[in-house]
Motif scaffolding. Structure first.
Motif, PDB file in Angstrom:
ATOM      1  N   PHE B   8      65.692  45.756  67.672  1.00 51.91           N
ATOM      2  CA  PHE B   8      64.277  46.117  67.645  1.00 51.91           C
ATOM      3  C   PHE B   8      63.563  45.648  68.912  1.00 51.91           C
ATOM      4  O   PHE B   8      62.824  46.396  69.534  1.00 51.91           O
ATOM      5  CB  PHE B   8      63.588  45.497  66.420  1.00 51.91           C
ATOM      6  CG  PHE B   8      63.552  46.425  65.248  1.00 51.91           C
ATOM      7  CD1 PHE B   8      62.813  47.597  65.306  1.00 51.91           C
ATOM      8  CD2 PHE B   8      64.264  46.150  64.094  1.00 51.91           C
ATOM      9  CE1 PHE B   8      62.795  48.469  64.230  1.00 51.91           C
ATOM     10  CE2 PHE B   8      64.243  47.021  63.018  1.00 51.91           C
ATOM     11  CZ  PHE B   8      63.512  48.175  63.080  1.00 51.91           C
ATOM     12  N   ALA B  12      61.788  47.946  71.659  1.00 55.45           N
ATOM     13  CA  ALA B  12      60.364  47.753  71.915  1.00 55.45           C
ATOM     14  C   ALA B  12      60.123  47.533  73.409  1.00 55.45           C
ATOM     15  O   ALA B  12      59.212  48.115  73.997  1.00 55.45           O
ATOM     16  CB  ALA B  12      59.851  46.551  71.124  1.00 55.45           C
ATOM     17  N   THR B  15      60.555  50.706  75.292  1.00 53.12           N
ATOM     18  CA  THR B  15      59.394  51.569  75.095  1.00 53.12           C
ATOM     19  C   THR B  15      58.244  51.124  75.987  1.00 53.12           C
ATOM     20  O   THR B  15      57.585  51.946  76.629  1.00 53.12           O
ATOM     21  CB  THR B  15      58.914  51.500  73.636  1.00 53.12           C
ATOM     22  OG1 THR B  15      60.060  51.409  72.799  1.00 53.12           O
ATOM     23  CG2 THR B  15      58.092  52.698  73.276  1.00 53.12           C
ATOM     24  N   VAL B 212      66.289  69.129  77.646  1.00 49.43           N
ATOM     25  CA  VAL B 212      66.565  67.821  77.032  1.00 49.43           C
ATOM     26  C   VAL B 212      66.944  67.972  75.567  1.00 49.43           C
ATOM     27  O   VAL B 212      67.940  67.437  75.115  1.00 49.43           O
ATOM     28  CB  VAL B 212      65.344  66.881  77.167  1.00 49.43           C
ATOM     29  CG1 VAL B 212      65.589  65.576  76.423  1.00 49.43           C
ATOM     30  CG2 VAL B 212      65.051  66.606  78.627  1.00 49.43           C
ATOM     31  N   VAL B 219      59.727  71.678  68.461  1.00 45.51           N
ATOM     32  CA  VAL B 219      59.449  71.253  69.823  1.00 45.51           C
ATOM     33  C   VAL B 219      60.677  71.436  70.724  1.00 45.51           C
ATOM     34  O   VAL B 219      61.817  71.248  70.294  1.00 45.51           O
ATOM     35  CB  VAL B 219      58.941  69.784  69.825  1.00 45.51           C
ATOM     36  CG1 VAL B 219      59.882  68.864  69.091  1.00 45.51           C
ATOM     37  CG2 VAL B 219      58.694  69.266  71.217  1.00 45.51           C
ATOM     38  N   ARG B 221      62.005  70.128  74.558  1.00 46.23           N
ATOM     39  CA  ARG B 221      61.688  69.177  75.616  1.00 46.23           C
ATOM     40  C   ARG B 221      62.486  69.463  76.881  1.00 46.23           C
ATOM     41  O   ARG B 221      63.676  69.770  76.818  1.00 46.23           O
ATOM     42  CB  ARG B 221      62.011  67.751  75.150  1.00 46.23           C
ATOM     43  CG  ARG B 221      61.052  67.238  74.136  1.00 46.23           C
ATOM     44  CD  ARG B 221      61.519  65.921  73.569  1.00 46.23           C
ATOM     45  NE  ARG B 221      60.729  65.597  72.399  1.00 46.23           N
ATOM     46  CZ  ARG B 221      59.520  65.055  72.455  1.00 46.23           C
ATOM     47  NH1 ARG B 221      58.996  64.736  73.620  1.00 46.23           N
ATOM     48  NH2 ARG B 221      58.843  64.820  71.362  1.00 46.23           N
ATOM     49  N   VAL B 239      56.837  69.978  77.676  1.00 46.34           N
ATOM     50  CA  VAL B 239      57.085  70.060  76.239  1.00 46.34           C
ATOM     51  C   VAL B 239      56.527  71.380  75.715  1.00 46.34           C
ATOM     52  O   VAL B 239      55.393  71.734  76.022  1.00 46.34           O
ATOM     53  CB  VAL B 239      56.406  68.883  75.506  1.00 46.34           C
ATOM     54  CG1 VAL B 239      56.547  69.034  73.998  1.00 46.34           C
ATOM     55  CG2 VAL B 239      56.988  67.558  75.957  1.00 46.34           C
ATOM     56  N   GLU B 257      45.574  68.224  72.650  1.00 49.36           N
ATOM     57  CA  GLU B 257      46.973  68.003  72.274  1.00 49.36           C
ATOM     58  C   GLU B 257      47.907  68.934  73.017  1.00 49.36           C
ATOM     59  O   GLU B 257      49.118  68.745  73.008  1.00 49.36           O
ATOM     60  CB  GLU B 257      47.148  68.182  70.763  1.00 49.36           C
ATOM     61  CG  GLU B 257      46.581  67.021  69.976  1.00 49.36           C
ATOM     62  CD  GLU B 257      46.666  67.252  68.475  1.00 49.36           C
ATOM     63  OE1 GLU B 257      47.699  67.745  68.009  1.00 49.36           O
ATOM     64  OE2 GLU B 257      45.695  66.933  67.782  1.00 49.36           O
TER      65      GLU B 257
END
Lengths: 334, 531
Positions: B8, B12, B15, B212, B219, B221, B239, B257
């Motif tokens: 984790f 994190a 990210t 990708v 979606v 990518r 995207v 968006e």
């Protein structure tokens, strides 16, 4: 209980066969050449046509074709998508969790809001509360999903900007699908804010899909409660001086719940139908949107296979609801 | 448990680091899911946008915003004097994309070009039927199986294509999405591994963006291709957020968006233009709607009669009523975004009084005619019945009685081909490859009489010009011939040209560098987001 189960299955099997015959006939009843429809090839030489026709088994007697089809279905072969060439069942399994996640949230929303609303309406029968709740339920029940969804998007997402417009999660997050349930996957991904984003995206579709079940559950709860409240044992409980909360919450609600559970079960079929519209409006990649997109892509194999799988799922859910009901209320087994 | 915590923490951290590194993501709210990612197999624009214009390149490309071709993967080409041999010099140093699923070891060469075209052409090619049910519809539709004689490798960087007959639109055809150049090395690997289907699911090419991943119906990518021969893109990630409902697309655009959307609802366009966060681009679509007289039947065989009727039609009123202004009146049979469009030609002005007099001078009295109205909406004509009613009113002003007729769509197309058909037919056309031949010869040539030529109009002068243009290979020369052909067309008036509908693209104000394509496709190379 075993005999009850057998009885249910005895109904289920012919129903499934009936549905499979409809699905099987689907391609053959459509205008146009079934070979072209199923292969997706629009320009074919006669030789090629014969070859594909043979591959698909169209040159055999229709009964043999059907039995072969049924045999395939029983083994989990629902055909292959004309467009993506993936087995229909694989696509279904890939997209189904999204629909289950949305439907579960919607049904939970409908129950959590609908039952208390129905109970309040019943206790305060004839009051302004009752009228507001029942009036709202009537509106909710008769609301076209498409219009309701767009209205919420325009007001809540567009003007107030409280929720995102569509999709399952912000496109900023990118992680592999583990369970297919975005709420779980977003937690597993360990990315900060992903879970929050998934929840935000769920709010509007949940409300839209949950609206009709909510209205139905509220009405059903109210009438069941009214019936139970007039029973002798409730009057006795009241006469004993038990607090209203105990009378309503423990004595009455329990018994009133029996028909409500069936109603909830029946709403699952309604839900799948509603999912087609809800998922399309909110670009929710579940089986509802999958079916609509397949219609636009003229992917007849998916439409055919998908319908049969969905029908099968609805039948299984109804069976489960029946069994559950049989467990709660032994009287109906006879 | 400890292991999990470490995992984790690591994610994190990753990210966070990814978050700090500035990356520009461009989101396109596309209108539908692609059918697949091999552009040769499909015909839908949605598929081309998702595969051909992102991942792939072609030997020639359409110059942005035009229907003219320019060098793409072919740096230059020569055409033999007889017009039958095309020799393409490939651009050196073109790198294929490196992705998680494939690492190329070599640059683009002649093998890739030959592979990409031959797989569509030769039925014994191992890749010809690699997708069951897949057919090379555009390749066949452009007539290439009949036109091609051979495709040869001269050397690693030179390909020679021989034709059986002269074909002026040939170069334009090679710029179309179906002619995208695929990596043969990648295909070979997939074939060796028995995973040929993957070519249609995980595309890999030389284009500006590398594929990708695709989540079905949700979606797609892409990442900018760092070694793109045209230079790395200004945006890092592209995207496609698949959003099928136009109203929802608009809301997403408003909410920020997505940055750009195709195909808005006509009713929303005014509000979009008024929104300070948005800008709206519009231009004439590659189409035309027309009213075709039957030039073989009296009194429509007289030029004066056709001219008089043309002057009686109030085109602006039709455009306003049918398209709410989202179209422009048409002067020529080809749209103004097409090369060789003749700017000099003046349209027939709307003058009912003059028209009435012209009709009288031609000796036509108490004329009653049929106007055919299509039963379906097409991009070039949203409501033919309404247009026909407006013409009926216009013609009534000059004393011509109109009966409006209509048939089921397939029957309409079939019946309107008949040479002895009565009345005038409303119909239109959307171009395929941006070549004027695709309009002028297809719709008005003598060969098309009894077919696509609904005016049944065979004019020697016009036909000679168009045929000569088809056989010429020099664009300047072709342009001149087509311009002359349009003069003849306007003088002879076999049609009343009605409109070119507009294609409208709304986007966020901070989007820069997007160029509208007259061919209707959406390509995002050169696009940037400015703050």
């Amino acid at each position: 209980m075993f005999r009850f189960l057998l009885g249910r299955l005895a109904v289920l099997i012919p129903t499934f066969i009936g549905v499979s015959i409809i699905a099987f006939s689907f391609i053959r009843l459509l205008p146009g050449d079934p070979v072209a429809l199923l292969s997706g090839e629009r320009v074919m030489s006669p030789e090629r046509h014969a070859e594909i026709s043979h591959q698909l088994g169209f040159d055999r007697p229709i009964v043999v074709q059907y039995l072969d089809y049924l045999w395939g279905v029983l083994q989990g072969d629902f055909g292959v998508s004309i467009v993506t060439k993936e087995p229909v069942i694989d696509q279904f399994l890939q997209l189904f969790p999204a629909t289950v996640e949305l439907s579960l949230c919607a049904i939970i929303f409908a129950v959590v809001v609908g039952i208390p609303a129905g109970v309040i309406a019943a206790i305060k029968r004839g009051s302004i509360f009752d009228q507001i709740i029942m009036g709202t339920a009537l509106v909710g029940f008769s609301m076209p999903i498409f219009w309701w969804g767009l209205l919420l998007i325009i007001v809540v997402s567009g003007i107030l900007q409280w929720t995102p417009v569509s999709g399952r999660i912000s496109l900023m997050f990118f992680f592999p699908s583990v369970t297919g349930f975005m709420l779980i996957d977003s937690l597993l991904s360990g990315q900060a804010g992903a879970f929050q984003s998934a929840v935000n995206h769920l709010v509007l579709p949940t409300i839209v899909l949950g609206t009709i079940p909510l209205a139905v559950i509220a009405r059903q709860t109210r009438s069941a409660m009214l019936e139970v409240l007039s029973e002798d044992y409730v009057r006795t409980a009241r006469a004993k001086g038990l607090p209203t909360f105990r009378v309503v919450g423990i004595h009455a609600l329990r018994n009133a719940m029996i028909p409500v559970v069936t109603t909830i079960g029946l709403q699952i079929g309604v839900m799948l139908a509603g999912a087609i519209l809800t998922e399309t409006i909110f670009s929710w990649p579940g089986i509802g949107k999958w079916m609509v997109d397949s219609v636009f892509r003229r992917d007849y194999a998916v439409i055919q296979g998908g319908l049969l799988i969905i029908a099968g799922v609805i039948m299984l859910v109804n069976l489960a609801v029946d069994l559950l009901y049989g467990l709660i209320n032994p009287r109906i087994r006879h | 448990m400890k292991k999990l915590t470490t995992l984790f923490a690591a994610t994190a951290l990753a990210t966070l680091m990814a978050g700090t590194a500035w990356s520009k993501t461009f989101v396109y709210c596309s209108e539908g899911s692609p059918e697949g990612f091999d552009p040769g197999l499909y015909t839908a624009g949605t598929t081309f946008d998702a595969a051909a214009h992102t991942v792939y390149n072609r030997l020639l490309e359409f110059k942005k915003g035009t229907t003219e071709t320019e060098p793409g993967l072919a740096e230059s080409w020569t055409i033999s004097d007889d017009g039958l041999e095309y020799t393409f010099k490939l651009r050196p140093g073109v790198k294929f994309q490196t992705t998680e699923f494939f690492t190329p070891t070599r640059e683009l060469n002649a093998d890739d070009v030959i592979f990409s075209l031959e797989r569509q052409w030769k039925s014994d090619h191992p890749w010809h039927g690699y997708v069951t049910g897949g057919s090379w519809e555009y390749f066949a539709g452009m007539g290439l199986p009949d036109v091609l004689e051979s495709i040869e490798k001269v050397d690693d960087m030179t390909v020679k294509i021989k034709l059986k007959r002269k074909e002026a639109p040939f170069l334009a055809n090679l710029a179309m999405p179906f002619a995208s150049i695929i990596s043969k090395e990648y295909a070979d690997k997939l074939q060796a591994e028995g995973k040929m289907n993957q070519l249609n699911q995980m595309p890999l090419g030389t284009g500006p963006f590398a594929f990708v991943g695709y989540q079905q119906d949700a979606v797609i990518r892409y990442k900018a291709h760092p070694d793109y021969w045209g230079g790395k893109q200004k945006i890092d990630d592209l995207v496609f957020a698949i959003t099928t409902d136009a109203a929802v697309r608009y809301q997403k655009l408003q909410a920020g968006e997505c940055h750009l959307m195709p195909y808005p609802n006509a009713a929303d366009v005014e509000a979009m233009k008024a929104d300070p966060n948005l800008k709206v681009m519009e231009q004439a679509g590659l189409n035309v709607a027309y009213l075709a007289y039957n030039t073989t039947q009296p009194p429509f065989d007289k030029v004066e009669v056709r001219k008089a009727l043309n002057k009686a039609i109030n085109k602006q009123a039709i455009v306003d009523a049918v398209f709410q202004g989202q179209a422009q009146p048409a002067t020529n049979p080809i749209p103004p975004t097409m090369w060789s469009y003749n700017e000099q030609i003046e349209d027939d002005t709307y003058e009912p009084e003059v028209a009435k007099k012209m009709l009288e001078d031609a000796g036509v009295k108490d004329l009653s005619m049929k106007v055919w109205a299509m039963p379906v909406a097409r991009p070039y004509m949203l409501n033919a019945r309404r247009a026909a009613e407006l013409m009926q009113a216009d013609f009534a002003k000059i004393g011509v009685k109109v009966e409006i007729v209509s048939y089921e769509w397939a029957e309409y197309l079939e019946k309107s081909k008949a040479k002895d058909r009565d009345g005038a037919v409303i119909l239109g056309w959307t171009g395929d490859n941006g070549d004027p031949d695709n309009f002028l010869d297809t719709l008005l040539g003598c060969d098309a009489v009894g077919g696509n030529n609904r005016a049944q109009w065979c004019n020697k002068e016009f036909d000679d010009l168009v045929t000569k243009a088809k056989e010429a290979t020099d664009v300047a020369e072709r342009t001149k011939l087509y311009e002359q052909a349009q003069v003849v067309f306007k003088r002879e008036a076999p049609w009343a040209t009605i409109d070119h509908s507009l294609s409208i693209v709304p986007m966020r104000k901070n989007v820069e560098g997007f160029v509208q394509s007259p061919l209707g496709d959406f390509a995002f190379d050169g696009v940037d987001i400015v703050e």
